[in-house]
Scaffold this active site. Structure first.
Site, PDB file in Angstrom:
ATOM      1  N   THR A 140       0.829  -1.208   0.000  1.00  0.00           N
ATOM      2  CA  THR A 140       0.000   0.000   0.000  1.00  0.00           C
ATOM      3  C   THR A 140       0.860   1.254   0.000  1.00  0.00           C
ATOM      4  OG1 THR A 140      -1.403   1.297   1.494  1.00  0.00           O
ATOM      5  CG2 THR A 140      -0.147  -0.423   2.512  1.00  0.00           C
ATOM      6  N   ASP A 141       0.298   2.346  -0.514  1.00  0.00           N
ATOM      7  CA  ASP A 141       1.029   3.628  -0.475  1.00  0.00           C
ATOM      8  C   ASP A 141       1.201   4.123   0.960  1.00  0.00           C
ATOM      9  OD1 ASP A 141      -1.636   4.341   0.007  1.00  0.00           O
ATOM     10  OD2 ASP A 141      -1.708   5.912  -1.525  1.00  0.00           O
ATOM     11  N   GLU A 142       0.416   3.541   1.907  1.00  0.00           N
ATOM     12  CA  GLU A 142       0.477   4.039   3.287  1.00  0.00           C
ATOM     13  C   GLU A 142       1.836   3.767   3.937  1.00  0.00           C
ATOM     14  OE1 GLU A 142      -3.073   3.503   5.606  1.00  0.00           O
ATOM     15  OE2 GLU A 142      -4.299   3.285   3.814  1.00  0.00           O
ATOM     16  N   TYR A 165      -1.179  -0.473  11.234  1.00  0.00           N
ATOM     17  CA  TYR A 165      -1.446  -1.157   9.957  1.00  0.00           C
ATOM     18  C   TYR A 165      -0.317  -0.911   8.965  1.00  0.00           C
ATOM     19  CZ  TYR A 165      -3.180  -1.467   5.143  1.00  0.00           C
ATOM     20  OH  TYR A 165      -3.293  -1.729   3.795  1.00  0.00           O
ATOM     21  N   LYS A 169       2.532  -3.416   7.275  1.00  0.00           N
ATOM     22  CA  LYS A 169       2.672  -3.606   5.823  1.00  0.00           C
ATOM     23  C   LYS A 169       4.105  -3.259   5.383  1.00  0.00           C
ATOM     24  CE  LYS A 169      -0.082  -4.570   3.158  1.00  0.00           C
ATOM     25  NZ  LYS A 169      -0.532  -5.905   2.662  1.00  0.00           N
TER      26      LYS A 169
HETATM   27  P1  NAD Z   1      -9.924  -6.995   3.163  1.00  0.00           P
HETATM   28  O1  NAD Z   1      -9.816  -6.699   4.619  1.00  0.00           O
HETATM   29  O2  NAD Z   1     -11.200  -6.698   2.439  1.00  0.00           O
HETATM   30  O3  NAD Z   1      -9.615  -8.541   2.902  1.00  0.00           O
HETATM   31  C1  NAD Z   1      -8.592  -9.233   3.577  1.00  0.00           C
HETATM   32  C2  NAD Z   1      -8.840 -10.727   3.404  1.00  0.00           C
HETATM   33  O4  NAD Z   1      -7.747 -11.422   4.041  1.00  0.00           O
HETATM   34  C3  NAD Z   1     -10.134 -11.226   4.062  1.00  0.00           C
HETATM   35  O5  NAD Z   1     -10.831 -12.081   3.179  1.00  0.00           O
HETATM   36  C4  NAD Z   1      -9.640 -11.987   5.285  1.00  0.00           C
HETATM   37  O6  NAD Z   1     -10.502 -13.084   5.644  1.00  0.00           O
HETATM   38  C5  NAD Z   1      -8.286 -12.498   4.811  1.00  0.00           C
HETATM   39  N1  NAD Z   1      -7.358 -12.753   5.932  1.00  0.00           N
HETATM   40  C6  NAD Z   1      -7.103 -11.949   7.002  1.00  0.00           C
HETATM   41  N2  NAD Z   1      -6.215 -12.542   7.812  1.00  0.00           N
HETATM   42  C7  NAD Z   1      -5.886 -13.746   7.252  1.00  0.00           C
HETATM   43  C8  NAD Z   1      -5.021 -14.808   7.615  1.00  0.00           C
HETATM   44  N3  NAD Z   1      -4.281 -14.754   8.753  1.00  0.00           N
HETATM   45  N4  NAD Z   1      -4.925 -15.874   6.799  1.00  0.00           N
HETATM   46  C9  NAD Z   1      -5.669 -15.948   5.659  1.00  0.00           C
HETATM   47  N5  NAD Z   1      -6.523 -14.992   5.282  1.00  0.00           N
HETATM   48  C10 NAD Z   1      -6.629 -13.891   6.062  1.00  0.00           C
HETATM   49  O7  NAD Z   1      -8.704  -6.227   2.502  1.00  0.00           O
HETATM   50  P2  NAD Z   1      -8.578  -5.553   1.056  1.00  0.00           P
HETATM   51  O8  NAD Z   1      -9.055  -4.158   1.141  1.00  0.00           O
HETATM   52  O9  NAD Z   1      -9.120  -6.481   0.043  1.00  0.00           O
HETATM   53  O10 NAD Z   1      -6.984  -5.489   0.915  1.00  0.00           O
HETATM   54  C11 NAD Z   1      -6.264  -6.593   0.378  1.00  0.00           C
HETATM   55  C12 NAD Z   1      -4.773  -6.248   0.381  1.00  0.00           C
HETATM   56  O11 NAD Z   1      -4.549  -5.070  -0.381  1.00  0.00           O
HETATM   57  C13 NAD Z   1      -4.219  -5.983   1.770  1.00  0.00           C
HETATM   58  O12 NAD Z   1      -2.953  -6.584   1.857  1.00  0.00           O
HETATM   59  C14 NAD Z   1      -4.098  -4.464   1.835  1.00  0.00           C
HETATM   60  O13 NAD Z   1      -3.047  -4.072   2.671  1.00  0.00           O
HETATM   61  C15 NAD Z   1      -3.815  -4.128   0.384  1.00  0.00           C
HETATM   62  N6  NAD Z   1      -4.271  -2.799  -0.074  1.00  0.00           N
HETATM   63  C16 NAD Z   1      -5.560  -2.390   0.148  1.00  0.00           C
HETATM   64  C17 NAD Z   1      -5.982  -1.155  -0.340  1.00  0.00           C
HETATM   65  C18 NAD Z   1      -7.414  -0.696  -0.152  1.00  0.00           C
HETATM   66  O14 NAD Z   1      -7.733   0.449  -0.501  1.00  0.00           O
HETATM   67  N7  NAD Z   1      -8.321  -1.527   0.334  1.00  0.00           N
HETATM   68  C19 NAD Z   1      -5.091  -0.328  -1.028  1.00  0.00           C
HETATM   69  C20 NAD Z   1      -3.774  -0.779  -1.232  1.00  0.00           C
HETATM   70  C21 NAD Z   1      -3.382  -2.009  -0.752  1.00  0.00           C
HETATM   71  P1  TYD Z   2     -10.355   4.339   4.951  1.00  0.00           P
HETATM   72  O1  TYD Z   2     -11.397   3.939   3.951  1.00  0.00           O
HETATM   73  O2  TYD Z   2     -10.384   3.750   6.325  1.00  0.00           O
HETATM   74  O3  TYD Z   2      -8.936   4.116   4.253  1.00  0.00           O
HETATM   75  P2  TYD Z   2      -7.447   4.559   4.754  1.00  0.00           P
HETATM   76  O4  TYD Z   2      -7.500   5.005   6.147  1.00  0.00           O
HETATM   77  O5  TYD Z   2      -6.687   3.284   4.597  1.00  0.00           O
HETATM   78  O6  TYD Z   2      -7.017   5.640   3.805  1.00  0.00           O
HETATM   79  O7  TYD Z   2     -10.432   5.917   5.124  1.00  0.00           O
HETATM   80  C1  TYD Z   2     -10.280   6.796   4.030  1.00  0.00           C
HETATM   81  C2  TYD Z   2     -10.298   8.206   4.555  1.00  0.00           C
HETATM   82  O8  TYD Z   2     -11.600   8.471   5.071  1.00  0.00           O
HETATM   83  C3  TYD Z   2      -9.343   8.431   5.725  1.00  0.00           C
HETATM   84  O9  TYD Z   2      -8.791   9.738   5.613  1.00  0.00           O
HETATM   85  C4  TYD Z   2     -10.222   8.336   6.949  1.00  0.00           C
HETATM   86  C5  TYD Z   2     -11.560   8.848   6.449  1.00  0.00           C
HETATM   87  N1  TYD Z   2     -12.765   8.283   7.106  1.00  0.00           N
HETATM   88  C6  TYD Z   2     -13.738   9.127   7.647  1.00  0.00           C
HETATM   89  O10 TYD Z   2     -13.622  10.374   7.613  1.00  0.00           O
HETATM   90  N2  TYD Z   2     -14.838   8.561   8.253  1.00  0.00           N
HETATM   91  C7  TYD Z   2     -14.994   7.206   8.329  1.00  0.00           C
HETATM   92  O11 TYD Z   2     -16.012   6.737   8.920  1.00  0.00           O
HETATM   93  C8  TYD Z   2     -13.998   6.352   7.750  1.00  0.00           C
HETATM   94  C9  TYD Z   2     -14.132   4.860   7.818  1.00  0.00           C
HETATM   95  C10 TYD Z   2     -12.904   6.947   7.143  1.00  0.00           C
END
Ligand code: NAD
Ligand code: TYD
Length: 354
Positions: A140-142, A165, A169
């Protein structure tokens, strides 16, 4: 043909990736390994669960014996590791599981890949691997921390994570790098900006706001709502992952983003307008501790070196996404059961309002 292990495939991006693969590269075997935590939901994949070339195994990526068994049983050639604890707010309340899943889980998978792919597995110094194998770590970019008003994250920006988090990562990224440098394992790391799209768990900003608008519930905006995220449609993230998996140079990191910076409050207002809800629903609540102010991705490397580009505009992607949540109310109701309801009560209790 790849024998592709997708971890976390019952989650938001992993599930969309499996769908994307079924549509765009259906010749590969996909083994979806997921522990089915609160964030995993097999209903998101119900229509492809019986497909030829798709298998699901419920398992925890921290379970070394099970991971080795899966590599052997399916003769895994490629890994895309999505499995993670992914929500910043939860990592502030309870960091430990973020460390064990995101860091140790990744290391267990790297070990299983190294063991299965190495041509001399008993020689601890061997750097010889089978042809056509790859471990892709979805990051992630975070991990880069927060930006001020100017600048963007490039692949050489120093890692400076601020939440448990993102620290977990970043640690996983460093372990992946070490396995590439020390053991010569073919690894790529992708660092993507915030995703939106169908099947996203409603603890995240966009589905939470859509759901609350539909239900006429208050819309909890953290702090002043002027934090900026760089949004990408999940389908564009999936095409970028496939591009890196098949064409990325081993050992390299690729940033993924579509140049779509938006302030949180503007997204909330866009959702309100699209759904015809009332702006009075906006409720400013206490800010998240250590809240990163701005993220922005410089995507020059992946666009120029690998020829990837996003296909969604933010406007089209959001219109489609909002319509999807309107048309899939039953999916939303099912994932909003027990555990999430308790979390929501705790997280957005009245004392949380500013
Ligand atoms: P999510 O929380 O929707 O899904 C995570 C999945 O991992 C779930 O199905 C969960 O059951 C499974 N999981 C959790 N712990 C586990 C374990 N110990 N063993 C096996 N499975 C397990 O997450 P997401 O938003 O789909 O993100 C997926 C990946 O992409 C993550 O690694 C996250 O860091 C990365 N990512 C997410 C975003 C975003 O905007 N959501 C952006 C950039 C990167
Ligand atoms: P989020 O979807 O949790 O992603 P991330 O924290 O990984 O970027 O949040 C996106 C942005 O929205 C973040 O700046 C936090 C804000 N946010 C709110 O203002 N209210 C909310 O209820 C949530 C879940 C997020």
């Amino acid at each position: 043909m790849m024998h592709l292990l997708v971890t976390g495939g019952a989650g938001f991006i992993g599930g969309n990736f499996i769908r994307w693969m079924k549509k765009n590269a259906p010749e590969h075997l996909i083994v979806n390994v997921d522990a089915l935590t609160y964030a995993g939901n097999l209903e998101s994949l119900s229509d492809i669960s019986e497909d030829e070339g798709y298998r699901f195994v419920r398992a925890d990526i921290r379970d070394r014996t099970k991971m080795e068994e899966i590599f052997k049983t399916f003769d895994i050639t490629h890994v895309v590791n999505f499995a993670a604890e992914s929500h910043v707010d939860r990592s502030i309340v309870d960091p430990e599981v973020f460390l064990t899943t995101n860091i140790i889980g990744t290391q267990v998978l790297l070990d299983a890949a190294k063991k299965h792919w190495n041509l001399a597995p008993d020689d601890k110094y061997s750097r010889d691997y089978r042809e056509n194998v790859k471990f892709l770590q979805v990051s992630t970019d975070e991990v880069y921390g927060a930006l001020g008003k100017e600048g963007m994250f490039s692949e050489t920006t120093p890692l400076s994570p601020n939440s448990p988090y993102s620290a977990a990562k970043a640690s996983a990224d460093l372990i992946c790098r070490a396995y590439s440098e020390t053991f010569g394992l073919p690894v790529n790391i992708t660092r993507c900006s915030n995703n939106y799209g169908p099947f996203q768990f409603p603890e995240k900003l966009i589905p939470l706001m859509i759901h609350n608008c539909i239900k006429g519930k208050s819309l909890p905006v953290y702090g002043d709502g002027m934090q900026i995220r760089d949004w990408l449609h999940v389908s564009d993230h999936c095409s970028a992952i496939y591009t890196v998996l098949t064409r990325g140079t081993s050992g390299e990191v690729y940033n993924i983003g579509g140049n779509n910076e938006r302030a949180n409050i503007d997204i909330v207002k866009l959702i309100i307008k699209t759904l015809g809800a009332k702006e009075e629903l906006i409720t400013y609540v206490k800010d998240r501790p250590g809240h990163d102010r701005r993220y922005a991705i410089d995507n020059t490397k992946i666009t120029t070196q690998l020829g990837w580009s996003p296909s969604y505009t933010f406007e089209n992607g959001m219109a489609e996404t909002i319509a999807w949540y309107q048309n899939n109310a039953s999916w939303m109701e099912h994932v909003l059961s027990g555990e999430y309801a308790d979390y929501y009560e705790r997280m957005y209790a009245p004392s949380f309002e500013s």
